[in-house]
Each structure stands twice: as C-alpha cells, then as structure tokens.
Motif scaffolding. Sequence first.
Motif, short mmCIF file in Angstrom:
data_model
loop_
_atom_site.label_atom_id
_atom_site.label_comp_id
_atom_site.label_asym_id
_atom_site.label_seq_id
_atom_site.Cartn_x
_atom_site.Cartn_y
_atom_site.Cartn_z
N CYS A 1 0.85 -1.19 0.00
CA CYS A 1 0.00 0.00 0.00
C CYS A 1 0.89 1.25 0.00
O CYS A 1 1.75 1.41 0.87
CB CYS A 1 -0.91 0.00 1.23
N CYS B 1 0.77 3.23 3.26
CA CYS B 1 1.48 2.53 4.34
C CYS B 1 2.99 2.68 4.15
O CYS B 1 3.73 2.84 5.13
CB CYS B 1 1.11 1.05 4.38
N HIS C 1 -3.42 0.96 8.44
CA HIS C 1 -4.04 0.64 7.15
C HIS C 1 -5.52 0.36 7.37
O HIS C 1 -5.91 -0.71 7.82
CB HIS C 1 -3.38 -0.56 6.46
N HIS D 1 -6.71 3.26 1.07
CA HIS D 1 -6.22 3.55 2.42
C HIS D 1 -6.85 4.89 2.77
O HIS D 1 -6.62 5.88 2.07
CB HIS D 1 -4.68 3.60 2.41
#
Length: 136
Positions: free
Chosen positions: A4, A7, A46, A97
């Motif tokens: 991600c 992240c 997340h 996200h």
Amino acid sequence: MATCVFCRIVAGEIPASVVHQDEHTIAFMDIGSVNPGHMLVAVKAHVENVFGLDDLQAAAVMRTTARVARALKSSIAPDGVNLFQANGAAAEQTVFHFHVHVLPRRVGDGMKLVWPVKNPPREELEAAAARIRAAL
Ligand SMILES: [Zn+2]
C-alpha cells in the motif's frame, strides 16, 4: 500492508513532503496536486475506508484535517478549500487507504464538481433517515 503506497509513506519507505503527523494521522502534499498546497490527510493504520475507522481514528483525522486546512488558509491564502473523501471504487476512491483531500481552490482553476441534484420528495427523505437511524 507492504504494497500500500500510503502505508509505505507512513513507514518512510517512499518519500513524501510531510506537513504534520501525530499518533494516528499523517498529512502530506499530494503528488497529484490540483493546485499548490493540495494535501492528503491519512490515518497511519491501514484502514481501507471510512467504514473501518474507529471513533478515535475518525476524530483524529478530522482534527488533523481542520488543523492543516487552517494552516493552508493562513500560509497560501487560497480563495476557497474543498475537503474530499471517497469510499469505494463507485465513489472514485483510487487509493484504498483512508484519506481526505484538502484541496485549495482558486477562482477559475478549472476544477469542476458534478452534483446532479434529484430533489426527492419528503417521504423518500424520511424513509432513508429512518433506515439510517435504525442502523446507528
Ligand atoms: Zn495502507
């Protein structure tokens, strides 16, 4: 989640121009900025969308959003500011996200909002309100 992008920004694995961060949130410049000063406020954990936020995260993200919006107003002095937040592909979410766009606006900047008002009858509004109240 290692793949991600947000992240990875939180983890410091990819560069970002960070404006602010605290225990639950991070605010950074949007690499796809519409106008100078366009920021994203994300939760650090997340969480895919608004449905996964706990109350603490939800409060923290709004606190950070308001804080950086005030700083944007006093530093860059946009003509206006939009807050945008999307949940799900149908809502045009592209990074899964949770994040809020803090988008400075200028008169005539070319940004368009399409808002096809349908003006439903009061009975329809009341029925929807009753269903949502029952789910709270
Ligand atoms: Zn993530």
